[in-house]
Design a protein around this motif. Structure first.
Motif, PDB file in Angstrom:
ATOM      1  N   UNK A  97       0.835  -1.202   0.000  1.00  0.00           N
ATOM      2  CA  UNK A  97       0.000   0.000   0.000  1.00  0.00           C
ATOM      3  C   UNK A  97       0.875   1.260   0.000  1.00  0.00           C
ATOM      4  N   UNK A  98       1.922   1.246   0.809  1.00  0.00           N
ATOM      5  CA  UNK A  98       2.829   2.403   0.868  1.00  0.00           C
ATOM      6  C   UNK A  98       3.526   2.608  -0.474  1.00  0.00           C
ATOM      7  N   UNK A  99       3.860   1.511  -1.132  1.00  0.00           N
ATOM      8  CA  UNK A  99       4.498   1.616  -2.451  1.00  0.00           C
ATOM      9  C   UNK A  99       3.528   2.231  -3.456  1.00  0.00           C
ATOM     10  N   UNK A 100       2.262   1.778  -3.419  1.00  0.00           N
ATOM     11  CA  UNK A 100       1.248   2.320  -4.333  1.00  0.00           C
ATOM     12  C   UNK A 100       1.020   3.812  -4.085  1.00  0.00           C
ATOM     13  N   UNK A 101       1.041   4.198  -2.817  1.00  0.00           N
ATOM     14  CA  UNK A 101       0.839   5.609  -2.454  1.00  0.00           C
ATOM     15  C   UNK A 101       2.110   6.431  -2.651  1.00  0.00           C
ATOM     16  N   UNK A 102       3.194   5.747  -2.992  1.00  0.00           N
ATOM     17  CA  UNK A 102       4.498   6.371  -3.194  1.00  0.00           C
ATOM     18  C   UNK A 102       5.013   7.082  -1.948  1.00  0.00           C
ATOM     19  N   UNK A 103       4.646   6.533  -0.780  1.00  0.00           N
ATOM     20  CA  UNK A 103       5.162   7.103   0.465  1.00  0.00           C
ATOM     21  C   UNK A 103       6.515   6.494   0.829  1.00  0.00           C
TER      22      UNK A 103
END
Length: 83
Positions: A48-54
């Protein structure tokens, strides 16, 4: 254990108690660290963090490698009965 040995070993009772508590804490920490459900949730959070680019792709890959290694170790421990 006889009365005499109980009296002699009485001063060590707090030490044995602390050692027992430390062992319980260690066991619980390992159980949580190698819990497959927890690891899978963490993998989902990384995705999820990768998708949100966080987090960067390289950071995500490093975390995923660690989590997969823990998951494999968890599986090995369950199969082999290792604590």
């Amino acid at each position: 254990m006889g009365l005499l040995s109980s009296i002699v070993l009485l001063p060590l009772a707090p030490v044995r108690g602390v050692a027992w508590v430390a062992e319980q804490v260690r066991s619980e920490a390992e159980r949580e660290w190698y819990d497959p459900g927890t690891i899978r949730k963490q993998l989902d959070e990384v995705a999820r963090a990768r998708e949100e680019e966080s987090i960067s792709a390289s950071e995500a890959e490093a975390v995923e490698r660690e989590l997969v290694a823990r998951l494999l170790e968890s599986s090995r421990r369950r199969r082999g009965g290792v604590r």
